[in-house]
Design a protein around this motif. Structure first.
Motif, mmCIF file in Angstrom:
data_model
loop_
_atom_site.group_PDB
_atom_site.id
_atom_site.type_symbol
_atom_site.label_atom_id
_atom_site.label_comp_id
_atom_site.label_asym_id
_atom_site.label_seq_id
_atom_site.Cartn_x
_atom_site.Cartn_y
_atom_site.Cartn_z
ATOM 1 N N PHE A 99 0.840 -1.198 0.000
ATOM 2 C CA PHE A 99 0.000 0.000 0.000
ATOM 3 C C PHE A 99 0.880 1.255 0.000
ATOM 4 O O PHE A 99 0.436 2.335 0.366
ATOM 5 N N LEU B 292 2.998 4.380 -1.290
ATOM 6 C CA LEU B 292 3.072 5.336 -2.394
ATOM 7 C C LEU B 292 4.531 5.548 -2.763
ATOM 8 O O LEU B 292 5.410 5.484 -1.914
ATOM 9 N N THR B 293 4.778 5.834 -4.038
ATOM 10 C CA THR B 293 6.122 6.253 -4.418
ATOM 11 C C THR B 293 6.316 7.680 -3.904
ATOM 12 O O THR B 293 5.344 8.372 -3.582
ATOM 13 N N GLN C 74 4.334 9.986 -5.953
ATOM 14 C CA GLN C 74 2.886 9.962 -5.669
ATOM 15 C C GLN C 74 2.574 10.719 -4.389
ATOM 16 O O GLN C 74 1.567 11.408 -4.286
ATOM 17 N N THR D 57 -2.619 4.409 -10.831
ATOM 18 C CA THR D 57 -2.702 4.602 -9.379
ATOM 19 C C THR D 57 -2.468 6.073 -9.028
ATOM 20 O O THR D 57 -3.139 6.619 -8.160
ATOM 21 N N ILE E 270 -5.143 8.520 -7.075
ATOM 22 C CA ILE E 270 -4.805 9.264 -5.862
ATOM 23 C C ILE E 270 -5.135 10.748 -6.048
ATOM 24 O O ILE E 270 -5.729 11.391 -5.180
ATOM 25 N N TRP F 279 -9.060 1.141 -0.672
ATOM 26 C CA TRP F 279 -8.175 0.022 -1.043
ATOM 27 C C TRP F 279 -8.738 -0.720 -2.248
ATOM 28 O O TRP F 279 -7.980 -1.233 -3.076
ATOM 29 N N TRP G 196 -7.629 1.337 -5.179
ATOM 30 C CA TRP G 196 -6.200 1.154 -5.463
ATOM 31 C C TRP G 196 -5.957 -0.194 -6.123
ATOM 32 O O TRP G 196 -5.116 -0.324 -7.003
ATOM 33 N N GLN G 197 -6.690 -1.197 -5.675
ATOM 34 C CA GLN G 197 -6.493 -2.521 -6.263
ATOM 35 C C GLN G 197 -6.858 -2.503 -7.747
ATOM 36 O O GLN G 197 -6.133 -3.017 -8.588
ATOM 37 N N SER H 45 -4.303 -0.441 -9.680
ATOM 38 C CA SER H 45 -3.028 -1.142 -9.810
ATOM 39 C C SER H 45 -3.109 -2.225 -10.882
ATOM 40 O O SER H 45 -2.169 -2.425 -11.664
ATOM 41 N N LYS H 46 -4.225 -2.917 -10.950
ATOM 42 C CA LYS H 46 -4.389 -3.939 -11.993
ATOM 43 C C LYS H 46 -4.383 -3.284 -13.378
ATOM 44 O O LYS H 46 -3.772 -3.795 -14.313
ATOM 45 N N GLU I 55 -2.963 -0.500 -14.149
ATOM 46 C CA GLU I 55 -1.599 -0.020 -14.395
ATOM 47 C C GLU I 55 -0.701 -1.142 -14.895
ATOM 48 O O GLU I 55 0.174 -0.935 -15.722
ATOM 49 N N LYS I 56 -0.928 -2.362 -14.354
ATOM 50 C CA LYS I 56 -0.095 -3.488 -14.773
ATOM 51 C C LYS I 56 -0.628 -4.165 -16.029
ATOM 52 O O LYS I 56 -0.111 -5.204 -16.435
#
Lengths: 365, 394
Positions: A4, A6-7, A10, A70, A74, A294, A297-298, A301-302, A304-305
């Motif tokens: 969870f 963040l970079t 981000q 993601t 945000i 969450w 984000w899930q 993230s999917k 994004e990938k």
């Protein structure tokens, strides 16, 4: 890996947008809602934050950052925390740009992106929503019929952001048993844009219009992704995730507004925050805001990938739609009669939440 | 970086526990119906072939999840097999062990680490409010022993445990500050297992009543060793309460495992019945039953993520007090709704004892009660939100 975290980037973006949401968006929200108006300088200000252009390669006029769903999710939560109507306005141009980035052909990117990624606000927008009960973005009633060298589009689209000024629309339509998306220029023959903005329950800050497509002809090159077609399912998934992000922001706004109110408001000799009836409502609301986030984000993230995100996006959207509304609704209850007045923003968030939950295909992450 | 995909290494560990879980599930009904039978954990015929619990903290690369996250997922899939799978866990998994690790001295940890330690807090007259504990500990200065008296109920695993961490007051007038925890091993004179509860669910796990009558233990069996009673603040009490920051997500994870099993069963039945689960469609193009099921799945997923979030914070070394309560509160009510809703969808099939769904619903009902009821979790969350103390909001 489950993470969870963040970079750094981000984290910085979240901080900057949060500040913008508090300092610029929130103070504008009430007037924009009351007058169904969007100040031009706000659009330009948002534009300069680079939300639409950052992730566009430099070759197409953007800033060349990695495409990150993601990061956009945000940012969108923060903007919607300021105001959902203004957030949708800010991100509507990204809906079109992201669709081209993710699913467009090289030719489509070269042709359209530079014009939409300059220093001045510009926009194409998504035309997905349709009128009628039980409208289903995955089974549009708008049709595309193949003809030699292109397609003919027929149908009605609603809730199209910036119908008054968008240069292009991305129209989602049924092509035989598939769903496909088509780039339609605003001056296309057969396209009628509603003269007046629609009047809706919420998100009044963003002008939205109805489009009538009466035999609009587009070329083969205008089908998103070319003749093979782009992944319109994934496009709709990004839209669901985006609306869910907005719902998280709206719900969080309601909780954060109610907390100090409940600590100040006194009944029967003590602050209402000290009553379990109120405390539990807010504890549950806070819990749901976390849970919603969450799921968003899930899904993001999917996406994004590049994974199949249809189920995750459904879950984020469906859950945030239900719980976001519930949290905003609780917000009104905490404020009681005051929550029902337009002196306080909670009723505005309640209307936003109700509206966001049913608008698949207006913004994307 | 935000990520929700398990690495291959993570997945291999979880696949192994799921496989083992399915074997244990074969015995789930037996344990449920033989609450009175004492079956030692390793008597599952297949248990001898089970691989030892992998080192959940081991990571092969940056792509692998952190140890707390993995521990939660491991717990989820253990309970996905069956809650009673826990019966064959190595004997180091009691709640008392968690307290020992959180609050014990190094010497105490070394001495008792290999025992299964239960935790005894609840009494007939107090549950959610442990500051009302009346069991007493009196120091006999002459013999250097503590003399324990009192009754403890709802001791999870209390019959099977080798010993217990029990809470008693050394000074009633000091309130919470007077409460200390003590390590007592089975066989100590004056320590009796008085009763085993008959329960709605989780029948494979015993729940005991303990009676302490002039039970004498050595002075150094006070957990943490601090005999001082601080009149201000909650002193040693807080240390033990901290234990719950990781056990609450674990209890939530028990429930998540069970509700995932119920959803998996229901999904299979819906597939057999030809119900289409189209996540891309709008509501108008889904059946009511599909809509209901998909919403239960979303609720489950949301709940699971709150558990992983609390665990992830622990892996980062960040405080997770609020998040532990968030996930416990969320899962506590979610798993009730999910398992009860699955029965709604399945109809008579769901209540038949030929299947496990009715048992899963019964098992799940405890999640919102033990390790702090849902209401206690809400109090903790609200105090966090309002920046209130226990005295401000109770």
């Amino acid at each position: 890996m489950i993470s969870f975290g963040l970079t750094e980037e981000q984290d910085a973006i979240r901080g900057a947008i949060r500040e913008f949401a508090q300092g610029v968006v929130r103070p504008l929200a009430r007037d924009c809602d009351e007058q169904s108006k969007l100040p031009d300088d706000f659009l330009q200000q948002v534009w300069e934050l680079g939300l639409t252009t950052t992730q566009v390669p430099e070759a197409f006029g953007g800033m060349g950052a990695d495409r990150s769903q993601t990061t956009t999710a945000i940012a969108l939560e923060e903007l919607a925390y300021g105001d959902a109507g203004l957030a949708v306005a800010a991100l509507a141009p990204s809906g079109f740009v992201n669709a081209l980035l993710d699913h467009g052909t090289e030719e489509q990117k070269q042709r359209l992106l530079p014009g939409l990624c300059g220093t001045e606000f510009a926009c194409g927008t998504l035309a997905v929503v349709e009128p009628g009960a039980m409208a289903d973005a995955s089974r549009p009633k708008t049709t595309a019929t193949a003809k030699s060298g292109g397609y003919v589009l027929k149908g009605t689209k609603r809730f199209v952001p910036f119908g008054d000024r968008a240069t292009h629309f991305l129209v989602v339509a049924a092509l035989d048993s598939e769903i496909a998306a088509f780039i339609v220029a605003r001056d296309a023959a057969g396209l009628t844009i509603g003269a007046e903005a629609e009047k809706n329950l919420g998100l009044r800050a963003v002008p939205v219009h109805t489009l009538e497509l009466d035999g609009v002809e587009v070329s083969d090159g205008d089908r998103l992704g070319g003749s093979a077609g782009g992944n319109v399912r994934a496009l709709l998934d990004t839209s669901r995730a985006a609306l869910a992000s907005c719902l998280v922001g709206v719900a969080r706004a309601a909780v954060e507004y109610c907390v100090p109110y409940a600590k100040e408001r006194v009944a029967f000799g003590e602050e209402i925050a000290k009553k379990q009836a109120i405390a539990f409502m807010l504890a549950e609301s806070h819990t749901e805001v976390e849970a919603m986030r969450w799921l968003v984000w899930q899904a993001a993230s999917k996406l994004e990938k590049g994974l199949d995100a249809t189920k995750a996006s459904y879950q984020a959207w469906s859950y945030a739609g239900e719980k976001g509304l519930w949290v905003a609704d609780n917000g009104i209850q905490v404020l009681g009669g005051h929550g029902f007045t337009r002196e306080h923003p909670v009723e505005l968030w309640f209307r936003s939440a109700r509206t966001l939950g049913v608008l698949e295909g207006t913004v994307s992450i | 970086m935000i990520s929700f995909e398990l690495s291959e290494y993570d997945r291999a560990k979880l696949d192994a526990i799921k496989e083992e879980g399915l074997i244990c599930r074969k015995y789930a009904r037996y344990y449920d119906e033989h609450e009175e039978t004492e079956i030692p954990p390793d008597e599952l015929p297949e248990a001898k072939d089970f691989a030892p619990t992998p080192n959940l903290a081991s990571r092969q690369s940056e792509e692998d999840s952190g140890p707390s996250v993995m521990a939660m997922l491991y717990t989820v899939y253990r309970c996905w097999g069956d809650y009673a799978v826990k019966l064959r866990q190595p004997k180091a998994g009691g709640l008392g062990n968690a307290a020992l690790m959180a609050a014990g001295t190094d010497e105490q940890k070394q001495r008792w680490i290999n025992n299964f330690l239960a935790m005894a807090i609840t009494e007939p007259g107090c549950g959610s409010d442990p500051s009302r504990v009346t069991a007493s500990a009196v120091l006999d200065e002459e013999t250097n022993e503590w003399i324990l008296n009192g009754e403890k109920i709802f001791v999870t695993g209390g019959v099977r445990a080798d010993g217990v961490v029990m809470w008693a007051t050394v000074d009633k007038s000091a309130g919470r500050a007077g409460i200390k925890s003590f390590l007592v091993m089975k066989g100590t004179p004056g320590f009796e297992v008085a009763k085993k509860e008959k329960k709605l669910g989780i029948r494979g796990e015993d729940t005991a009543t303990y009676v302490f009558s002039d039970c004498r233990i050595p002075r150094d069996q006070l957990l943490g060793g601090n005999e001082e009673v601080q009149k201000k603040g909650s002193g040693g009490f807080r240390g033990v309460m901290k234990t719950f920051n990781m056990t609450r997500p674990a209890v939530a994870a028990f429930g998540i495992g069970i509700s995932e099993a119920a959803l998996d069963f229901t999904r299979e039945e819906l597939e057999k019945a030809g119900v289409d689960l189209d996540y891309g469609a709008g509501m108008g193009n889904r059946s009511a039953v599909a809509e209901k099921f998909m919403k239960l799945e979303a609720l489950h997923e949301a709940s699971k993520l709150t558990v992983l979030r609390a665990a992830w914070l622990a892996d980062q070394g960040q405080p997770n007090n609020m998040e532990s309560s968030v996930c416990k509160a969320h899962a506590g009510s979610a798993v009730r709704e999910i398992t009860q809703g699955c029965i709604d969808i399945l109809g008579p099939l769901g209540v038949s004892r030929d299947n496990l769904v009715e048992k899963w619903m019964r098992d799940c009902r405890i999640i919102d009660i033990y390790e702090g009821t849902g209401q206690i979790q809400r109090l903790i969350i609200a105090r966090g939100l309002f920046d209130y103390t226990r005295d401000d909001l109770n």
